[in-house]
Design a protein around this motif. Structure first.
Motif, PDB file in Angstrom:
ATOM      1  N   LEU A 126     -56.485 -12.708 -14.839  1.00 19.89           N
ATOM      2  CA  LEU A 126     -56.101 -12.568 -16.241  1.00 19.89           C
ATOM      3  C   LEU A 126     -57.157 -13.180 -17.159  1.00 19.89           C
ATOM      4  O   LEU A 126     -57.569 -12.560 -18.136  1.00 19.89           O
ATOM      5  N   ILE A 127     -57.606 -14.356 -16.827  1.00 15.90           N
ATOM      6  CA  ILE A 127     -58.631 -15.027 -17.638  1.00 15.90           C
ATOM      7  C   ILE A 127     -59.902 -14.201 -17.682  1.00 15.90           C
ATOM      8  O   ILE A 127     -60.481 -13.981 -18.745  1.00 15.90           O
TER       9      ILE A 127
ATOM     10  N   GLY B  14     -63.071 -16.884 -25.330  1.00 12.58           N
ATOM     11  CA  GLY B  14     -64.331 -17.307 -24.705  1.00 12.58           C
ATOM     12  C   GLY B  14     -64.480 -18.822 -24.661  1.00 12.58           C
ATOM     13  O   GLY B  14     -65.195 -19.365 -23.821  1.00 12.58           O
ATOM     14  N   ALA B  15     -63.779 -19.526 -25.542  1.00 11.07           N
ATOM     15  CA  ALA B  15     -63.855 -20.987 -25.584  1.00 11.07           C
ATOM     16  C   ALA B  15     -62.918 -21.639 -24.574  1.00 11.07           C
ATOM     17  O   ALA B  15     -63.015 -22.844 -24.340  1.00 11.07           O
ATOM     18  N   TYR B  16     -62.025 -20.846 -23.988  1.00 10.05           N
ATOM     19  CA  TYR B  16     -61.098 -21.421 -23.009  1.00 10.05           C
ATOM     20  C   TYR B  16     -61.867 -21.911 -21.797  1.00 10.05           C
ATOM     21  O   TYR B  16     -62.715 -21.218 -21.250  1.00 10.05           O
ATOM     22  N   ASN B  17     -61.559 -23.139 -21.376  1.00 12.31           N
ATOM     23  CA  ASN B  17     -62.219 -23.750 -20.226  1.00 12.31           C
ATOM     24  C   ASN B  17     -61.163 -24.068 -19.176  1.00 12.31           C
ATOM     25  O   ASN B  17     -60.284 -24.903 -19.399  1.00 12.31           O
TER      26      ASN B  17
ATOM     27  N   LEU C 145     -54.195 -21.670 -18.529  1.00  8.83           N
ATOM     28  CA  LEU C 145     -54.241 -20.723 -19.632  1.00  8.83           C
ATOM     29  C   LEU C 145     -53.018 -20.900 -20.531  1.00  8.83           C
ATOM     30  O   LEU C 145     -53.137 -20.917 -21.750  1.00  8.83           O
ATOM     31  N   PHE C 146     -51.854 -21.055 -19.919  1.00 14.37           N
ATOM     32  CA  PHE C 146     -50.638 -21.226 -20.708  1.00 14.37           C
ATOM     33  C   PHE C 146     -50.731 -22.463 -21.597  1.00 14.37           C
ATOM     34  O   PHE C 146     -50.360 -22.427 -22.767  1.00 14.37           O
TER      35      PHE C 146
END
Length: 189
Positions: free
Chosen positions: A12-13, A65-68, A74-75
């Protein structure tokens, strides 16, 4: 086109970061109810909650794109985006409600003679900025007229970044006083 109905979090990511529309639909379908519940607990208004929900998913779309993955699931990340968006909305509502108490404004108060509404072409902003101390007017010129970032100005003038930012803040406050502006309210992003 066949739509994938399940994703692992990693899939998903990856799909979200490649702007896969099906992945965003999946994200919305599976996470929206939980986010909406949190948003409603904060804003306590269905219409505002719907607006915040839309703003939250727009921010998720733009900032995925900033998610690490190393900083949390993710949640957790999307929950924080929604929570922060809801809190920002509350703060904006409070600020706007304090800005003008419309119940006490009479129509006569809104005549052209009362409202300062200059013709932009008649204002020489650069001349007004030049009234500031030279170290402040230079910073305003570099940032607002020449388009430098605070970091670039810091490097160019060999000043600490904090000094640049505080001088710009002070200069903007002085300009607000010159223009007679008591408070500037900016919209949220």
């Amino acid at each position: 086109m066949t739509r994938k109905f399940t994703y692992t979090e990693k899939e998903l990511i990856s799909s979200l970061k490649s702007n896969n529309r099906d992945a965003f639909e999946y994200l919305y379908d599976h996470y929206a109810p939980a986010l909406y519940g949190i948003i409603m607990k904060i804003v306590k208004d269905e219409e505002k909650a719907a607006d915040v929900m839309q703003d939250s998913f727009l921010k998720i779309w733009k900032n995925i794109g900033a998610y690490n993955v190393d900083k949390g699931t993710l949640f957790t990340w999307i929950l924080n985006v929604a929570r922060n968006t809801a809190i920002d909305r509350l703060r904006l509502d409070v600020k706007l409600s304090k800005a003008v108490n419309w119940e006490h404004v009479q129509e006569a108060d809104l005549t052209n003679g009362v409202i300062f509404n200059p013709i932009p072409a008649t204002i020489d902003i650069r001349a007004i900025v030049q009234r500031l101390l030279p170290e402040k007017s230079l910073l305003i010129d570099l940032v607002y007229f020449q388009g430098y970032t605070h970091e670039e100005v810091s490097a160019k003038l060999k000043l600490p970044l904090g000094t640049v930012k505080s001088r710009i803040r002070k200069a903007l406050n002085e300009l607000r006083e010159i223009f007679g502006v008591k408070e500037v309210i900016l919209g949220a992003a």
